[in-house]
Write an enzyme that holds these catalytic residues in place. Structure first.
Site, PDB file in Angstrom:
ATOM      1  N   GLY A   1       7.202  -2.238  -3.058  1.00 20.35           N
ATOM      2  CA  GLY A   1       6.623  -0.909  -2.989  1.00 20.35           C
ATOM      3  C   GLY A   1       7.217   0.023  -4.021  1.00 20.35           C
ATOM      4  N   ARG A   2       8.232   0.783  -3.612  1.00 17.20           N
ATOM      5  CA  ARG A   2       8.746   1.849  -4.473  1.00 17.20           C
ATOM      6  C   ARG A   2       9.304   1.363  -5.806  1.00 17.20           C
ATOM      7  NH1 ARG A   2      12.921   4.700  -0.988  1.00 17.20           N
ATOM      8  NH2 ARG A   2      13.053   2.606  -0.076  1.00 17.20           N
TER       9      ARG A   2
ATOM     10  N   PRO B   1       0.846  -1.196   0.000  1.00 12.03           N
ATOM     11  CA  PRO B   1       0.000   0.000   0.000  1.00 12.03           C
ATOM     12  C   PRO B   1       0.877   1.240   0.000  1.00 12.03           C
ATOM     13  CG  PRO B   1       0.067  -0.993   2.188  1.00 12.03           C
ATOM     14  CD  PRO B   1       0.820  -1.915   1.287  1.00 12.03           C
ATOM     15  N   MET B   2       0.616   2.172  -0.919  1.00 10.67           N
ATOM     16  CA  MET B   2       1.423   3.397  -0.990  1.00 10.67           C
ATOM     17  C   MET B   2       0.507   4.594  -1.205  1.00 10.67           C
ATOM     18  SD  MET B   2       4.788   2.270  -3.216  1.00 10.67           S
ATOM     19  CE  MET B   2       3.870   1.339  -4.476  1.00 10.67           C
ATOM     20  N   ALA B   3       0.646   5.587  -0.329  1.00  2.78           N
ATOM     21  CA  ALA B   3      -0.185   6.780  -0.412  1.00  2.78           C
ATOM     22  C   ALA B   3       0.024   7.493  -1.738  1.00  2.78           C
ATOM     23  CB  ALA B   3       0.142   7.726   0.743  1.00  2.78           C
TER      24      ALA B   3
ATOM     25  N   CYS C   1       3.791   3.514   8.847  1.00  4.52           N
ATOM     26  CA  CYS C   1       3.996   4.801   8.175  1.00  4.52           C
ATOM     27  C   CYS C   1       4.821   5.736   9.053  1.00  4.52           C
ATOM     28  CB  CYS C   1       2.661   5.453   7.846  1.00  4.52           C
ATOM     29  SG  CYS C   1       2.852   7.045   7.002  1.00  4.52           S
TER      30      CYS C   1
ATOM     31  N   GLY D   1      11.032  -4.096   1.811  1.00  2.37           N
ATOM     32  CA  GLY D   1      12.151  -3.163   1.872  1.00  2.37           C
ATOM     33  C   GLY D   1      13.285  -3.594   0.969  1.00  2.37           C
TER      34      GLY D   1
ATOM     35  N   LYS E   1       1.087  -4.535   8.918  1.00  4.49           N
ATOM     36  CA  LYS E   1       2.332  -4.121   8.258  1.00  4.49           C
ATOM     37  C   LYS E   1       3.092  -3.249   9.241  1.00  4.49           C
ATOM     38  CE  LYS E   1       4.248  -2.362   3.940  1.00  4.49           C
ATOM     39  NZ  LYS E   1       5.159  -1.296   4.402  1.00  4.49           N
TER      40      LYS E   1
END
Length: 318
Positions: A223-224, A16-18, A101, A200, A140
């Site tokens: 994620g990123r 999940p990423m804002a 977060c 990560g 998470k």
């Protein structure tokens, strides 16, 4: 991998990423092999108070399933009330609680990674959720500098009834700087009986294989590395399956970006994202792409941005 009551097709999950993991982007990642996707985090307070934008973030479609919705908050009763609303409206396969977060906006309200310093509250949140919500619940987390304190949080999450835990190997203070320390995920996997997912620095096939072998974890959360590159799921899965290295071309990035925009338009999400920023992400790692990013940044209309994207491979190389 089995998560909750769902047999996933693989073990690569989209984090999940804002402002990133909207429905259109999640569908792109699903297309390329993400076995489970999560919405960007949604405020439990906003859900309880009927905030329309928050409900939009939970929007899904049958093509996406299985999918998870991530909530954040600090009050067990409010989080549980929000989860019950989410469960009825969207019927997600997983409800995930954000304990990771590092944003000051979130932590100053006692949410996200700030909850790691309140283990009793963590226990109360998950006990309340697992007792009252039918949907499987996951967590998470980030790590604390103390291994013992991190293990305590993980154990509390499992004891309360959560079905899995994702471990981002950075502290709140690190933010996204430095390297992820996966020794925490390794220890948590050794102690817990529920699935443990490492998160990560999962960037490519080599890093994915190394992290899985070192930690013994059941899966990986990406994620990123997926921002502007949903195809990364395909490349990592092929490497893990066959040791196959696949290069990504400019044409692939361009076509994926155009498909992403079509999906944004289909689900009426264009006005809810920063189109220039999202488009520029798709040029990351491409040689000689600075002029393309400048062109995207200078586009003065949606149509001119699309034209810039269609022509982006004239001067760009993979």
């Amino acid at each position: 991998m089995r998560l909750g009551g769902v047999d996933l097709t693989g073990n690569l999950l989209l984090a999940p990423m804002a402002d990133v993991t909207n429905l259109a982007f999640r569908l792109m990642c699903k297309k390329y092999g993400a076995s489970l996707s999560f919405t960007e985090m949604i405020s439990s307070d906003a859900i309880v108070h009927g905030n329309e934008k928050s409900f939009l973030r939970g929007m899904t479609c049958e093509e996406e399933r299985p999918f998870g919705i991530q909530l954040f908050g600090h009050c067990p009763e409010t989080i549980t009330s929000a989860a019950l609303i989410i469960e009825e409206m969207f019927e997600p396969e997983i409800i995930d609680i954000n304990l990771g977060c590092p944003s000051p906006t979130i932590t100053n309200a006692g949410c996200g990674s700030a909850l790691l310093l309140s283990p009793d509250v963590v226990s109360s949140i998950f006990a309340s959720l697992c007792e009252n919500v039918d949907t499987p619940v996951t967590a998470k987390i980030r790590i604390l500098e103390s291994m013992d304190q991190t293990l305590d949080i993980a154990n509390r999450v499992e004891e309360a009834g959560a079905c899995a835990i994702t471990v981002h190997g950075r502290t709140r203070e690190q933010g996204y700087q430095g390297s992820a320390d996966h020794s925490y995920a390794k220890r948590i996997k050794e102690e817990l009986s529920i699935p443990v997912i490492a998160n990560g620095d999962v960037k490519d096939g080599e890093s994915a294989e190394s992290i899985l072998e070192y930690t013994g974890c059941d899966g990986l959360m990406i994620g990123r590395a997926a921002m502007g590159d949903p195809h990364v799921f395909y490349r990592i899965s092929k490497y893990l399956e066959h040791g196959e290295l696949i290069e990504v071309s400019c044409e692939r990035r361009r076509d994926d970006l155009l498909e992403y925009i079509r999906l944004l338009e289909k689900f009426d999400l264009v006005s809810h994202v920063n189109m220039k920023a999202h488009s520029q992400w798709f040029t990351r790692g491409l040689k000689d792409s600075r002029s393309v990013r400048m062109g995207m940044g200078n586009a003065d209309s949606h149509s001119s941005l699309i034209e810039c994207i269609r022509n982006m491979c004239r001067d760009v190389q993979a």
